[in-house]
Design an enzyme around this catalytic site. Structure first.
Site, PDB file in Angstrom:
ATOM      1  N   GLY A  49       0.840  -1.186   0.000  1.00  0.00           N
ATOM      2  CA  GLY A  49       0.000   0.000   0.000  1.00  0.00           C
ATOM      3  C   GLY A  49       0.875   1.235   0.000  1.00  0.00           C
ATOM      4  CD  GLN A  54       3.566   5.962   2.548  1.00  0.00           C
ATOM      5  OE1 GLN A  54       2.594   5.367   2.132  1.00  0.00           O
ATOM      6  NE2 GLN A  54       4.632   5.334   3.055  1.00  0.00           N
ATOM      7  CB  CYS A  94       5.954   2.706   7.281  1.00  0.00           C
ATOM      8  SG  CYS A  94       5.293   4.138   6.416  1.00  0.00           S
ATOM      9  CG  LEU A  95       6.575   1.520   1.136  1.00  0.00           C
ATOM     10  CD1 LEU A  95       5.905   1.852  -0.191  1.00  0.00           C
ATOM     11  CD2 LEU A  95       7.592   0.408   0.965  1.00  0.00           C
ATOM     12  CG  HIS A 136       0.123   1.247   7.239  1.00  0.00           C
ATOM     13  ND1 HIS A 136       1.131   0.794   8.066  1.00  0.00           N
ATOM     14  CD2 HIS A 136       0.706   2.167   6.421  1.00  0.00           C
ATOM     15  CE1 HIS A 136       2.260   1.415   7.756  1.00  0.00           C
ATOM     16  NE2 HIS A 136       2.033   2.250   6.758  1.00  0.00           N
ATOM     17  CD  GLU A 137      -0.840   2.496   2.817  1.00  0.00           C
ATOM     18  OE1 GLU A 137      -0.468   3.680   2.758  1.00  0.00           O
ATOM     19  OE2 GLU A 137      -0.042   1.552   3.032  1.00  0.00           O
ATOM     20  CG  HIS A 140       0.508   6.818   5.521  1.00  0.00           C
ATOM     21  ND1 HIS A 140       1.625   7.431   6.023  1.00  0.00           N
ATOM     22  CD2 HIS A 140       0.857   5.526   5.309  1.00  0.00           C
ATOM     23  CE1 HIS A 140       2.610   6.543   6.111  1.00  0.00           C
ATOM     24  NE2 HIS A 140       2.169   5.379   5.686  1.00  0.00           N
TER      25      HIS A 140
END
Ligand code: ZN
Length: 168
Positions: A49, A54, A94-95, A136-137, A140
């Site tokens: 995701g 991000q 997390c990226l 999670h997304e 963000h």
């Protein structure tokens, strides 16, 4: 799809990652191009995701694909969690925080109301990994990172890890 290059991923800490993102109003070609490039960026980084903040775009847009063959991609715009149930431990990374993983609690089953890339209302019923990824997304988009959900003790460990990273 066009052979667009991956976008740069914003690394924690950065203001855009802790800022609530703005609602999407225009469901136009530039939006869909951004979403496609976010997807390319996500696959290049082996993520499941990615959220627009991000890639330094503060709008309520995210890409999800928890399939193993990369065929389960969908886009969510202006999502909100309409229903949730259960609790499960979730080992997350997390990226935007490469190299750090830890376990937090997430809802096990959720229903998300959102719009697709054309502005059409959609509803997603998800459980397990997909439910976790959606939470999670969507976090963000509210300026919340998974590390914000860590217990106090684990947060201290995370801060120590960050300090070490900055000194490395
Ligand atoms: Zn993340």
């Amino acid at each position: 799809m066009c052979a667009a290059k991956p976008l740069d991923i914003v690394i924690y800490p950065a203001d855009v990652l802790s800022t609530p993102a703005a609602p999407v109003k225009d469901f136009d070609d530039p939006l869909r191009e951004l979403l496609d490039r976010m997807a390319i960026t996500m696959y290049a980084a082996s993520g499941v995701g990615i959220a627009a903040p991000q890639v330094n775009v503060s709008i309520r847009a995210a890409v999800i694909d928890v399939s193993e063959d990369g065929a389960g991609r969908y886009y969510i715009l202006n999502p909100r969690i309409a229903w949730k149930d259960g609790e499960m431990p979730s080992e997350e990374g997390c990226l935007s925080i490469p190299g750090y993983r830890d376990s937090i609690q997430r809802s096990e089953r959720i229903v998300v109301e959102a719009q697709n890339e054309f502005g059409k209302e959609i509803e997603i019923r998800a459980e397990g990994l997909e439910a976790v990824c959606l939470q999670h997304e969507i976090d963000h988009l509210d300026g919340v990172l998974f590390v914000d959900h860590l217990s106090r003790l684990k947060k201290d460990l995370f801060k120590r890890w960050l300090k070490k990273r900055s000194e490395a």
